[in-house]
Design a protein around this motif. Sequence first.
Motif, PDB file in Angstrom:
ATOM      1  N   LEU A  53       0.825  -1.203   0.000  1.00 46.65           N
ATOM      2  CA  LEU A  53       0.000   0.000   0.000  1.00 46.65           C
ATOM      3  C   LEU A  53       0.864   1.260   0.000  1.00 46.65           C
ATOM      4  O   LEU A  53       0.632   2.185  -0.806  1.00 46.65           O
ATOM      5  N   ILE A  54       1.864   1.320   0.874  1.00 52.57           N
ATOM      6  CA  ILE A  54       2.738   2.495   0.940  1.00 52.57           C
ATOM      7  C   ILE A  54       3.589   2.615  -0.322  1.00 52.57           C
ATOM      8  O   ILE A  54       3.806   3.717  -0.842  1.00 52.57           O
ATOM      9  N   PHE A  55       4.054   1.491  -0.833  1.00 50.50           N
ATOM     10  CA  PHE A  55       4.812   1.487  -2.088  1.00 50.50           C
ATOM     11  C   PHE A  55       3.944   2.051  -3.213  1.00 50.50           C
ATOM     12  O   PHE A  55       4.379   2.880  -4.017  1.00 50.50           O
ATOM     13  N   SER A  56       2.691   1.632  -3.251  1.00 41.96           N
ATOM     14  CA  SER A  56       1.754   2.104  -4.267  1.00 41.96           C
ATOM     15  C   SER A  56       1.525   3.609  -4.156  1.00 41.96           C
ATOM     16  O   SER A  56       1.530   4.334  -5.165  1.00 41.96           O
TER      17      SER A  56
ATOM     18  N   LYS B 201     -10.614   9.035 -18.126  1.00 40.48           N
ATOM     19  CA  LYS B 201      -9.837   8.038 -18.871  1.00 40.48           C
ATOM     20  C   LYS B 201      -8.756   7.427 -17.987  1.00 40.48           C
ATOM     21  O   LYS B 201      -8.597   6.206 -17.920  1.00 40.48           O
ATOM     22  N   LYS B 202      -8.025   8.280 -17.282  1.00 45.16           N
ATOM     23  CA  LYS B 202      -6.987   7.776 -16.377  1.00 45.16           C
ATOM     24  C   LYS B 202      -7.596   7.046 -15.190  1.00 45.16           C
ATOM     25  O   LYS B 202      -7.083   6.007 -14.761  1.00 45.16           O
TER      26      LYS B 202
ATOM     27  N   THR C  33       4.737  10.001  -7.397  1.00 45.96           N
ATOM     28  CA  THR C  33       5.739  10.295  -8.420  1.00 45.96           C
ATOM     29  C   THR C  33       5.142  10.212  -9.825  1.00 45.96           C
ATOM     30  O   THR C  33       5.868  10.176 -10.815  1.00 45.96           O
ATOM     31  N   ASN C  34       3.814  10.142  -9.881  1.00 40.81           N
ATOM     32  CA  ASN C  34       3.057  10.115 -11.140  1.00 40.81           C
ATOM     33  C   ASN C  34       3.233   8.816 -11.928  1.00 40.81           C
ATOM     34  O   ASN C  34       2.950   8.769 -13.120  1.00 40.81           O
ATOM     35  N   LYS C  35       3.682   7.763 -11.266  1.00 41.04           N
ATOM     36  CA  LYS C  35       3.787   6.457 -11.927  1.00 41.04           C
ATOM     37  C   LYS C  35       2.518   5.666 -11.585  1.00 41.04           C
ATOM     38  O   LYS C  35       2.557   4.626 -10.934  1.00 41.04           O
ATOM     39  N   TRP C  36       1.382   6.192 -12.058  1.00 41.64           N
ATOM     40  CA  TRP C  36       0.098   5.679 -11.607  1.00 41.64           C
ATOM     41  C   TRP C  36      -0.205   4.275 -12.127  1.00 41.64           C
ATOM     42  O   TRP C  36      -0.937   3.520 -11.485  1.00 41.64           O
ATOM     43  N   LYS C  37       0.346   3.901 -13.273  1.00 39.76           N
ATOM     44  CA  LYS C  37       0.106   2.547 -13.795  1.00 39.76           C
ATOM     45  C   LYS C  37       0.791   1.509 -12.915  1.00 39.76           C
ATOM     46  O   LYS C  37       0.190   0.481 -12.570  1.00 39.76           O
ATOM     47  N   TRP C  38       2.043   1.779 -12.545  1.00 36.50           N
ATOM     48  CA  TRP C  38       2.739   0.871 -11.638  1.00 36.50           C
ATOM     49  C   TRP C  38       2.091   0.898 -10.255  1.00 36.50           C
ATOM     50  O   TRP C  38       2.009  -0.126  -9.573  1.00 36.50           O
TER      51      TRP C  38
END
Length: 457
Positions: free
Chosen positions: A221-224, A271-272, A230-235
Amino acid sequence: MLNTFILKKNKLTTFLIVLSLFMYGVFAYDLVRTDYLKLIVLYTGLFICFYKIIQQNKNNFKLLVIIAIISRLVFLLAIPNLSQDFYRFIWDGRLILQGINPYLYTPQSFISDGQFPINQAQELVNGMQVLNASHYSNYPPLNQLFFIIANLFSTCSILGSVIGLRLIIIAADIGTLYFGGKLLTKLGLKKHKIFWYTLNPFIIIELTGNLHFEGIMLFFLIFSLYLLSTNKWKWSAIIFALSISTKLVPLLFLPLFIKWFRTKKNNTDFKKLISFYIIIGITTIILFVPFFSMQFVNNYSKTVGLWFSNFEFNASIYYILRAIGYQITGYNQIALIGKILPLLVFIIIWILALKRKNQNLPILMVSMLFAMTCYLLLSTTVHPWYIATILLLSVFTNYKYAIVWSFIIIISYLAYANADNIENLWVIGLEYLIVFSILFWEIFKKPLQFTLKKTNE
């Protein structure tokens, strides 16, 4: 060398560290949960040491990391003494290694038929006790993967499997420490605040000591959330799905992301948003696929439903409603109340999702904190380790009630001081009187907002 120099200069810190490690040793190897006086004295002593160690060493991050790791390693060879759940973890992992789906059979069904499909089957069933052994597994698939890994090199030794489980949980805690520290720095908060979670005796005892997998769920959860920041929303979506697939609790937070994705005109970027949810959904489904069958769906849904309609422990608002139900009807209304309370939680979460500006990470984390708090206060079952989630989330806010709760919740174990494991409602009342008092005081003092003027204790 720097840490050695500091310890020589600060004899009180040295004394507190040695005393803490000694008490953790006693807690791990010389305590039974029915010995409630010893339990509470040790826990209180550990909590005092924990508070003073952080207070005096805020600027010595490396020293606090070393203490956190060594405190966990003290438990390495100990069999958990406050919970029997680990027997089921070992059972499920060994069952899968034999090619058997743990969601399709109860442990008791094998024993009743005179079958012993894994090593130490009878010992494991005896350890997990009848209530656990008579139900299907409710642990999500990624949890099962960790159960497998822990048993890979120890299929004939319970202690060996325990060590495997414990090393995985310790690794997750180190990951939470790392990404939690980075996230605190990113939010402009003092990095040492992560130790209010990592060094908390409650976390060390309930996760490392008693082998509860909330720690792994919270790492993901914290990693997510860090990736999201950092705007890496897909990861972030993929890692969030891993958190759900360890424990289902993060499902509660999904509505809170509705306002996260914004366009340049400050409107929701649907969309996002939809892509974020789709990635989470697909990843979660993929992880469940190896176990999927209609029988699995039926068994799993029934088992999860038991937490709302059958089980009771350390509840607050539910116990009040239960007492009212007894007065009106003369019997326990858990079947009805257990349906109403989740509905209230659902409504509250959607209010938090729609009424608050959750496109800001600090505000989003406060919303998560109060969503989970409402869930716990409206639950029929609140085992101590359940509050690990609000404890971690509170680190990123100005709210301290979760830390207080992590201390006072130890008295819920007094239910095991008698042979019938009957709760003393006066004790439960004391616990929640303190929790609600601190909670309401903080809400009155610090409304559900998050400003840039943060406290850094």
